[in-house]
Scaffold this motif. Structure first.
Motif, PDB file in Angstrom:
ATOM      1  N   PHE A 119       7.087  -2.047  63.009  1.00  0.00           N
ATOM      2  CA  PHE A 119       7.853  -0.931  63.319  1.00  0.00           C
ATOM      3  C   PHE A 119       9.036  -0.592  62.387  1.00  0.00           C
ATOM      4  O   PHE A 119       9.470   0.162  61.828  1.00  0.00           O
ATOM      5  CB  PHE A 119       8.172  -0.644  64.798  1.00  0.00           C
ATOM      6  CG  PHE A 119       9.055   0.425  65.164  1.00  0.00           C
ATOM      7  CD1 PHE A 119       8.735   1.763  64.842  1.00  0.00           C
ATOM      8  CD2 PHE A 119      10.266  -0.024  65.266  1.00  0.00           C
ATOM      9  CE1 PHE A 119       9.470   2.530  65.392  1.00  0.00           C
ATOM     10  CE2 PHE A 119      11.220   1.156  65.725  1.00  0.00           C
ATOM     11  CZ  PHE A 119      10.814   2.375  65.760  1.00  0.00           C
ATOM     12  N   SER A 120       9.815  -2.073  62.482  1.00  0.00           N
ATOM     13  CA  SER A 120      11.141  -1.833  61.781  1.00  0.00           C
ATOM     14  C   SER A 120      10.735  -1.696  60.187  1.00  0.00           C
ATOM     15  O   SER A 120      11.727  -1.092  59.579  1.00  0.00           O
ATOM     16  CB  SER A 120      11.766  -3.121  61.936  1.00  0.00           C
ATOM     17  OG  SER A 120      12.110  -3.395  63.389  1.00  0.00           O
ATOM     18  N   ALA A 121      10.163  -2.586  59.782  1.00  0.00           N
ATOM     19  CA  ALA A 121       9.985  -2.460  58.139  1.00  0.00           C
ATOM     20  C   ALA A 121       9.344  -1.025  57.890  1.00  0.00           C
ATOM     21  O   ALA A 121       9.764  -0.396  56.942  1.00  0.00           O
ATOM     22  CB  ALA A 121       8.604  -3.407  57.969  1.00  0.00           C
ATOM     23  N   VAL A 122       8.501  -0.369  58.713  1.00  0.00           N
ATOM     24  CA  VAL A 122       7.942   0.839  58.294  1.00  0.00           C
ATOM     25  C   VAL A 122       9.360   2.046  58.391  1.00  0.00           C
ATOM     26  O   VAL A 122       9.546   2.676  57.381  1.00  0.00           O
ATOM     27  CB  VAL A 122       7.042   1.601  59.184  1.00  0.00           C
ATOM     28  CG1 VAL A 122       6.719   2.911  59.106  1.00  0.00           C
ATOM     29  CG2 VAL A 122       5.609   0.798  58.823  1.00  0.00           C
ATOM     30  N   LEU A 123      10.095   1.786  59.336  1.00  0.00           N
ATOM     31  CA  LEU A 123      11.207   2.767  59.563  1.00  0.00           C
ATOM     32  C   LEU A 123      12.170   2.559  58.442  1.00  0.00           C
ATOM     33  O   LEU A 123      12.526   3.524  57.760  1.00  0.00           O
ATOM     34  CB  LEU A 123      11.573   2.655  60.814  1.00  0.00           C
ATOM     35  CG  LEU A 123      12.819   3.492  61.266  1.00  0.00           C
ATOM     36  CD1 LEU A 123      12.252   5.019  61.096  1.00  0.00           C
ATOM     37  CD2 LEU A 123      13.380   3.287  62.646  1.00  0.00           C
ATOM     38  N   VAL A 124      12.342   1.439  58.123  1.00  0.00           N
ATOM     39  CA  VAL A 124      13.582   0.954  57.251  1.00  0.00           C
ATOM     40  C   VAL A 124      12.997   1.488  55.646  1.00  0.00           C
ATOM     41  O   VAL A 124      13.461   2.214  54.916  1.00  0.00           O
ATOM     42  CB  VAL A 124      13.799  -0.347  56.921  1.00  0.00           C
ATOM     43  CG1 VAL A 124      14.665  -0.765  55.946  1.00  0.00           C
ATOM     44  CG2 VAL A 124      14.406  -0.785  58.281  1.00  0.00           C
ATOM     45  N   ALA A 125      11.664   1.200  55.416  1.00  0.00           N
ATOM     46  CA  ALA A 125      11.277   1.678  54.094  1.00  0.00           C
ATOM     47  C   ALA A 125      11.103   2.933  53.915  1.00  0.00           C
ATOM     48  O   ALA A 125      11.465   3.607  52.876  1.00  0.00           O
ATOM     49  CB  ALA A 125       9.771   1.007  53.885  1.00  0.00           C
ATOM     50  N   VAL A 126      10.587   3.723  54.992  1.00  0.00           N
ATOM     51  CA  VAL A 126      10.350   5.349  54.804  1.00  0.00           C
ATOM     52  C   VAL A 126      11.646   5.607  54.938  1.00  0.00           C
ATOM     53  O   VAL A 126      11.870   6.679  54.142  1.00  0.00           O
ATOM     54  CB  VAL A 126       9.275   5.888  55.887  1.00  0.00           C
ATOM     55  CG1 VAL A 126       9.227   7.258  56.003  1.00  0.00           C
ATOM     56  CG2 VAL A 126       8.024   5.163  55.683  1.00  0.00           C
ATOM     57  N   GLN A 127      12.517   5.447  55.683  1.00  0.00           N
ATOM     58  CA  GLN A 127      13.892   6.125  55.687  1.00  0.00           C
ATOM     59  C   GLN A 127      14.804   5.891  54.494  1.00  0.00           C
ATOM     60  O   GLN A 127      15.291   6.747  53.965  1.00  0.00           O
ATOM     61  CB  GLN A 127      14.651   5.617  56.927  1.00  0.00           C
ATOM     62  CG  GLN A 127      14.291   6.109  58.266  1.00  0.00           C
ATOM     63  CD  GLN A 127      14.534   7.733  58.513  1.00  0.00           C
ATOM     64  OE1 GLN A 127      13.887   8.410  58.215  1.00  0.00           O
ATOM     65  NE2 GLN A 127      15.721   7.962  59.149  1.00  0.00           N
ATOM     66  N   SER A 128      14.568   4.787  53.966  1.00  0.00           N
ATOM     67  CA  SER A 128      15.355   4.397  52.729  1.00  0.00           C
ATOM     68  C   SER A 128      14.655   5.310  51.623  1.00  0.00           C
ATOM     69  O   SER A 128      15.323   5.704  50.568  1.00  0.00           O
ATOM     70  CB  SER A 128      15.209   2.818  52.135  1.00  0.00           C
ATOM     71  OG  SER A 128      15.841   2.142  53.397  1.00  0.00           O
ATOM     72  N   GLY A 129      13.266   5.447  51.411  1.00  0.00           N
ATOM     73  CA  GLY A 129      12.623   6.212  50.517  1.00  0.00           C
ATOM     74  C   GLY A 129      12.956   7.524  50.506  1.00  0.00           C
ATOM     75  O   GLY A 129      12.979   8.442  49.657  1.00  0.00           O
ATOM     76  N   LEU A 130      13.099   8.045  51.738  1.00  0.00           N
ATOM     77  CA  LEU A 130      13.566   9.677  51.926  1.00  0.00           C
ATOM     78  C   LEU A 130      14.887   9.877  51.693  1.00  0.00           C
ATOM     79  O   LEU A 130      15.120  10.753  51.042  1.00  0.00           O
ATOM     80  CB  LEU A 130      13.301   9.876  53.537  1.00  0.00           C
ATOM     81  CG  LEU A 130      13.719  11.209  54.093  1.00  0.00           C
ATOM     82  CD1 LEU A 130      12.642  12.146  53.395  1.00  0.00           C
ATOM     83  CD2 LEU A 130      13.464  11.326  55.569  1.00  0.00           C
ATOM     84  N   VAL A 131      15.727   8.984  51.971  1.00  0.00           N
ATOM     85  CA  VAL A 131      17.144   9.012  51.233  1.00  0.00           C
ATOM     86  C   VAL A 131      17.246   9.069  49.784  1.00  0.00           C
ATOM     87  O   VAL A 131      17.797   9.963  49.168  1.00  0.00           O
ATOM     88  CB  VAL A 131      18.083   7.743  51.795  1.00  0.00           C
ATOM     89  CG1 VAL A 131      19.329   7.830  51.173  1.00  0.00           C
ATOM     90  CG2 VAL A 131      18.139   7.848  53.376  1.00  0.00           C
ATOM     91  N   LEU A 132      16.487   8.089  49.100  1.00  0.00           N
ATOM     92  CA  LEU A 132      16.181   8.244  47.794  1.00  0.00           C
ATOM     93  C   LEU A 132      15.738   9.300  47.311  1.00  0.00           C
ATOM     94  O   LEU A 132      16.117  10.155  46.244  1.00  0.00           O
ATOM     95  CB  LEU A 132      15.655   6.891  47.307  1.00  0.00           C
ATOM     96  CG  LEU A 132      15.601   6.638  45.720  1.00  0.00           C
ATOM     97  CD1 LEU A 132      16.948   6.541  45.094  1.00  0.00           C
ATOM     98  CD2 LEU A 132      14.794   5.501  45.348  1.00  0.00           C
ATOM     99  N   GLY A 133      14.530   9.714  47.900  1.00  0.00           N
ATOM    100  CA  GLY A 133      13.862  11.113  47.558  1.00  0.00           C
ATOM    101  C   GLY A 133      14.848  12.436  47.423  1.00  0.00           C
ATOM    102  O   GLY A 133      15.183  13.280  46.543  1.00  0.00           O
ATOM    103  N   LEU A 134      15.619  12.279  48.721  1.00  0.00           N
ATOM    104  CA  LEU A 134      16.560  13.615  48.854  1.00  0.00           C
ATOM    105  C   LEU A 134      17.564  13.529  47.939  1.00  0.00           C
ATOM    106  O   LEU A 134      18.101  14.482  47.323  1.00  0.00           O
ATOM    107  CB  LEU A 134      17.064  13.313  50.343  1.00  0.00           C
ATOM    108  CG  LEU A 134      16.011  13.745  51.353  1.00  0.00           C
ATOM    109  CD1 LEU A 134      16.799  13.623  52.879  1.00  0.00           C
ATOM    110  CD2 LEU A 134      15.394  15.100  51.201  1.00  0.00           C
ATOM    111  N   LEU A 135      18.418  12.269  47.583  1.00  0.00           N
ATOM    112  CA  LEU A 135      19.375  12.295  46.578  1.00  0.00           C
ATOM    113  C   LEU A 135      18.831  12.243  45.106  1.00  0.00           C
ATOM    114  O   LEU A 135      19.607  12.941  44.455  1.00  0.00           O
ATOM    115  CB  LEU A 135      20.002  10.656  46.770  1.00  0.00           C
ATOM    116  CG  LEU A 135      20.765  10.719  48.362  1.00  0.00           C
ATOM    117  CD1 LEU A 135      21.495   9.437  48.470  1.00  0.00           C
ATOM    118  CD2 LEU A 135      21.683  11.748  48.731  1.00  0.00           C
TER     119      LEU A 135
END
Length: 378
Positions: A24-40
């Protein structure tokens, strides 16, 4: 290591919650970080999609969206650098878009990001979707003609090519559509330098940025450092300016801070659950550990076994998280949300998650305070 794996297998009901918490932690950290990178990355699109190697602006510019007018004649300074092959100007800035409806309630008002560049296949500031379309380049050569992303039509209140609107009281016409240039903030309006100057109120000899292509892209840093010697200017390589723009939005907007906090919260929850699960599994095995101590197994070997268990729990959690992360990213991208799983994002998420699992194992070692060979006699 074999003992640790055997223990996890035979006590899988105890360790499964820890593996799920790590996943759960790995999924959340990776997806949230990818979402931040994608948005930025959307916010730095004018830099990322242009072929320029060097960007020059007024001093201390924080983001590509917040440039100020500078004299276009200063382009000669940039063109004179030995590393530079060609230099030109670009005009980028915010302007209000108004689309009148049949009645006042249907009027659309939207802040847009105007991107004006030289209309040429070799343009250094025009994005690829504009440079690679001869028909669009010809259409934008008309006065007050703009191109917008097809996904932004509803936000702009227009139906397609041929519709008109007003930008700062000036009537503009949608002359073409592009794709893949959706904005997180105001929609992008692509146009000629002359049109952009009119819409942003620039003088005929003013631009927002001076951009250049280097003979060798690797020499862009040297040209930028030399241009920084002028007190009236700030110069960056394209990678530096892109990162600077993203960092500005990440650290100064509530959305960027909220997404980062959510990822940190997921990591914290996973660490707590994993730590408590490993602690409970270790505490429940005190009788077995006491037997091993009575057989002469050093306590440090037992503690090392717990750390190895935490390593395998982290590894199994990452193996479970990998396909879930990729599936969620593909689903989000299909829905129009940019999730960029850069290799550094995946490696960083895996490293942080593994450190969390090992740290949880270290915390679980406190249960060894009760391990005593006499435990089985009482």
């Amino acid at each position: 290591m074999g003992y640790a794996l055997s223990t996890i297998w035979y006590e899988r009901q105890r360790f499964l919650p820890a593996i799920l918490a790590v996943a759960f932690s790995a999924v959340l950290v990776a997806v949230q970080s990818g979402l931040v990178l994608g948005l930025l990355s959307v916010l730095s699109m004018p830099v990322d999609r242009a072929p320029a190697d060097v960007w020059v602006a007024f001093p201390s510019v924080r983001s590509v969206d917040f440039g100020r007018p500078i004299p276009e004649r200063w382009v000669s300074r940039l063109a004179a650098q030995p590393e530079v092959d060609r230099a030109e100007g670009a005009v980028i800035g915010f302007a209000p878009w108004t689309r009148q409806g049949a009645n006042p309630a249907q009027t659309t008002t939207q802040v847009c990001n105007v991107v004006g560049a030289r209309l040429d296949p070799q343009s250094l500031a025009a994005p690829d979707v504009v440079r690679n379309s001869p028909e669009l380049l010809a259409a934008l050569a008309e006065p007050m003609a703009v191109a917008v992303d097809e996904s932004e039509l509803d936000r702009l209140g227009v139906r397609g090519v041929g519709d008109t609107a007003e930008v700062v009281g000036r009537r503009v016409r949608v002359a073409g559509l592009v794709s893949g240039c959706r904005s997180l903030g105001g929609p992008y309006l692509f146009c000629s330098l002359e049109t952009a100057r009119v819409l942003l109120g620039y003088q005929p000899d003013q631009v927002t940025y001076l951009v250049a292509r280097c003979k060798n892209p690797g020499d862009a840093g040297a040209a930028a450092r030399r241009m920084n010697g002028y007190p009236q200017l700030s110069a960056f390589t394209s990678d530096e300016f892109s990162a600077r723009s993203r960092l500005h939005w990440l650290t100064t907007t509530k959305a960027g801070v909220a997404i980062g906090f959510t990822a940190l919260l997921g990591l914290l929850v996973g660490a707590v659950v994993t730590s408590q699960t490993l602690f409970a599994a270790t505490a429940a095995s005190q009788r077995e550990f006491a037997t091993l101590r009575a057989m002469g197994i050093p306590k440090w070997r037992l503690k090392f076994s717990v750390l190895v268990q935490s390593f395998w729990v982290g590894l199994f959690g990452l193996a479970l998280a990998a396909p879930i992360t990729l599936a969620l990213a593909e689903g989000a991208n299909a829905l129009g949300t940019a999730v960029r799983l850069h290799p550094y994002i995946l490696l960083g998420s895996a490293a942080v998650t593994m450190l969390m699992a090992l740290g949880s194992g270290m915390a679980a070692l406190r249960s060894f305070q009760g391990v005593d060979p006499a435990h089985n006699i009482r």
